[in-house]
Structure formats: structure tokens, C-alpha cells
Design a protein around this motif. Sequence first.
Motif, PDB file in Angstrom:
ATOM      1  N   ARG A  65       0.825  -1.212   0.000  1.00 22.72           N
ATOM      2  CA  ARG A  65       0.000   0.000   0.000  1.00 22.72           C
ATOM      3  C   ARG A  65       0.859   1.261   0.000  1.00 22.72           C
ATOM      4  NH1 ARG A  65      -5.325   0.962   1.409  1.00 22.72           N
ATOM      5  NH2 ARG A  65      -5.764   3.111   1.931  1.00 22.72           N
ATOM      6  N   ALA A  66       2.018   1.213   0.694  1.00 25.82           N
ATOM      7  CA  ALA A  66       2.874   2.396   0.782  1.00 25.82           C
ATOM      8  C   ALA A  66       3.395   2.817  -0.575  1.00 25.82           C
ATOM      9  CB  ALA A  66       4.046   2.122   1.727  1.00 25.82           C
ATOM     10  N   GLU A  67       3.403   1.903  -1.562  1.00 32.40           N
ATOM     11  CA  GLU A  67       3.910   2.232  -2.885  1.00 32.40           C
ATOM     12  C   GLU A  67       2.879   2.959  -3.737  1.00 32.40           C
ATOM     13  OE1 GLU A  67       6.900  -1.610  -3.447  1.00 32.40           O
ATOM     14  OE2 GLU A  67       4.939  -1.593  -4.404  1.00 32.40           O
ATOM     15  N   TRP A  68       1.616   2.928  -3.326  1.00 30.66           N
ATOM     16  CA  TRP A  68       0.568   3.479  -4.184  1.00 30.66           C
ATOM     17  C   TRP A  68       0.718   4.971  -4.388  1.00 30.66           C
ATOM     18  CZ3 TRP A  68      -4.559   0.928  -2.113  1.00 30.66           C
ATOM     19  CH2 TRP A  68      -4.448  -0.462  -2.261  1.00 30.66           C
ATOM     20  N   ARG A  86       0.524   8.369 -13.092  1.00 30.20           N
ATOM     21  CA  ARG A  86      -0.168   7.389 -13.936  1.00 30.20           C
ATOM     22  C   ARG A  86      -1.627   7.253 -13.522  1.00 30.20           C
ATOM     23  NH1 ARG A  86       4.879   4.932 -13.453  1.00 30.20           N
ATOM     24  NH2 ARG A  86       4.208   3.627 -11.707  1.00 30.20           N
ATOM     25  N   ALA A  87      -1.884   7.307 -12.209  1.00 34.36           N
ATOM     26  CA  ALA A  87      -3.266   7.230 -11.731  1.00 34.36           C
ATOM     27  C   ALA A  87      -4.073   8.410 -12.245  1.00 34.36           C
ATOM     28  CB  ALA A  87      -3.296   7.180 -10.203  1.00 34.36           C
ATOM     29  N   ASP A 104      -8.086  10.606 -15.972  1.00 36.93           N
ATOM     30  CA  ASP A 104      -8.486  11.512 -17.048  1.00 36.93           C
ATOM     31  C   ASP A 104      -9.052  10.732 -18.230  1.00 36.93           C
ATOM     32  OD1 ASP A 104      -7.682  13.692 -15.593  1.00 36.93           O
ATOM     33  OD2 ASP A 104      -5.738  13.899 -16.579  1.00 36.93           O
ATOM     34  N   ALA A 105      -8.436   9.570 -18.546  1.00 40.50           N
ATOM     35  CA  ALA A 105      -8.898   8.760 -19.672  1.00 40.50           C
ATOM     36  C   ALA A 105     -10.297   8.197 -19.417  1.00 40.50           C
ATOM     37  CB  ALA A 105      -7.909   7.622 -19.932  1.00 40.50           C
ATOM     38  N   PHE A 108      -4.513   1.496 -10.471  1.00 42.81           N
ATOM     39  CA  PHE A 108      -5.917   1.669 -10.832  1.00 42.81           C
ATOM     40  C   PHE A 108      -6.791   1.833  -9.593  1.00 42.81           C
ATOM     41  CE2 PHE A 108     -10.123   0.708 -12.552  1.00 42.81           C
ATOM     42  CZ  PHE A 108     -10.097   1.519 -13.680  1.00 42.81           C
ATOM     43  N   ASN A 109      -6.386   1.239  -8.482  1.00 39.94           N
ATOM     44  CA  ASN A 109      -7.121   1.494  -7.234  1.00 39.94           C
ATOM     45  C   ASN A 109      -7.085   2.975  -6.886  1.00 39.94           C
ATOM     46  OD1 ASN A 109      -7.911  -1.147  -6.771  1.00 39.94           O
ATOM     47  ND2 ASN A 109      -6.117  -1.647  -5.545  1.00 39.94           N
ATOM     48  N   GLU A 110      -5.925   3.609  -7.088  1.00 44.74           N
ATOM     49  CA  GLU A 110      -5.826   5.053  -6.860  1.00 44.74           C
ATOM     50  C   GLU A 110      -6.659   5.803  -7.890  1.00 44.74           C
ATOM     51  OE1 GLU A 110      -4.354   8.763  -5.268  1.00 44.74           O
ATOM     52  OE2 GLU A 110      -4.703   6.741  -4.505  1.00 44.74           O
TER      53      GLU A 110
END
Length: 258
Positions: free
Chosen positions: A26-29, A37-38, A43-44, A75-77
Motif C-alpha cells: 500500500r505504501a507504494e501506491w 499514472r493514476a 483523465d482517460a 488503478f485502485n488510486e
Amino acid sequence: MAARKEDARRRSTGASRGVDPPALRRAEWGQAGSASRAEAAADAVAELAAHAAPGTRLGTKDELRSRCGVSVGTFNETLRLLQTRGVVTVQRGPGGGLFAAEQTPMTRLAHSVLALDASRGDVAQALRIRNALEPLLWQDALWHASPADVNDLRVCLEGMAAAAGDADDFVLANWRLHARVADITPNYLLCSLYVALLELVERHALAVRPQAGTPLAQHIRDRWNLHAAMVDALDKRDEETLLRLVAEHDTTAAAGEE
């Protein structure tokens, strides 16, 4: 320098081919690359929703994640951003997935905030309004935070500590903590407006500016200690201490980054 480090990391992980590695922790999110990227994926998907009638099924979570070419963690973010902005609704089970949400007045307000340009005036005003909302946000968090919420905030603090060696990464980790605080409030209006302002500042005002005479490393330590104390006060339901710390936070943030 930060851009060169990110390019090197992307080449070594294969992200330059459009697919980022899984965010297994989780800490990497909330890392800088994952965050950008999120936002691009959000936006897309938002563009798809903008051209669809309310209630239109946009696809399953896996379908849209694959279309955006991002990892599960990223993608969760993305999904958190989309739901906070009121762009999509999520339905589970057979026939479920992501659906275009009705564009409510609150959604349009959030979009209007995000559409502001990057002028110093816009960013400064967004930061001023965001800071004014901080006491309400933290007070709501104190009233409504569950043990799981507090644990998540401590994970965010760990992310800030891990990023202390890189000023830009530290700011991004700091904003991830504030976004997680916003997730706690049941007040949709407060959460949506705060996060929209936070995203505007995040996109256009990435900088660490210690007070005159304070070394950068010391400034980062001081900021981490202040946020850790705020989370401790929240955990203890110590409203008086928490609001005092929030006031201190806003005073120093007005002259700095977060």
C-alpha cells in the motif's frame, strides 16, 4: 533530476512500454510515478464518462485497468480519484463494473476547480481555501475515524518517512496522507471540494520551501513530526490538541508546500 530518475526507473521496470509494475504494498501506491499514472488513467476514464449518458456501463474494473495500461495498485488510486470527483459509480456482482455518474452541481464544481490554470494566483488561492478547510476536515476525521482509518494514516506516515530523502517525493507522500484524511469525512461536499483543491495545488505547486534559515532536511523532519503528532491526537480523540496542531500546520504551510 527527478525526471531523469523517473525515466531510468521506467526503463528498468518496463513502464516505458505502457505497463507499470504491480504496486504490491500500500505504501507504494502514492509514489510520484504511480500518482501521475493514476491521474492520467483517471483523465482517460473521465473522458469516456463525459461522452456517455448517466448510468452507462463503461466496463469492468479489469477491462478499464487493461485499457489504461496500469497496475492493480495504480488503478485502485485511479478509482479513488474518479469516485471522489463524482465521475463514476461502482456496482458489484454480475453485470457490474464502472458506470458513468450523473454530473451533479458538486461534480461540476470539482471539475471547475481542476480546470483552473497554473497561474500563481490560482494556486495561491487554492492553497488558501484548502488551508481554511483543514480544521473542518481533521475535526470530521476525529469524530468519524475507525481503527482501520487510523492505521491507514500511519501507513501514509511511513510513506512520508521513506520519502524523506527526496523533497518532491516527500511532498507527494504528504498529499497522500491529506487525501486519506479527506476519505474519512462523511461530508461529500467537504471531501470533494478539498480533494479538488488538493489536486490543483499538487499538479502545479510541487515544491518544498523551508522557512528562512532552516535547512531542508530539518524542515522535512519538522513537517513529519507535526503530521505524526496530528495523527496521534486524532487517534486519542484529543480535539483541543489536534486543532492546535492543525492551526500550526496551516501557518507553516502558508509559507511552504504542504
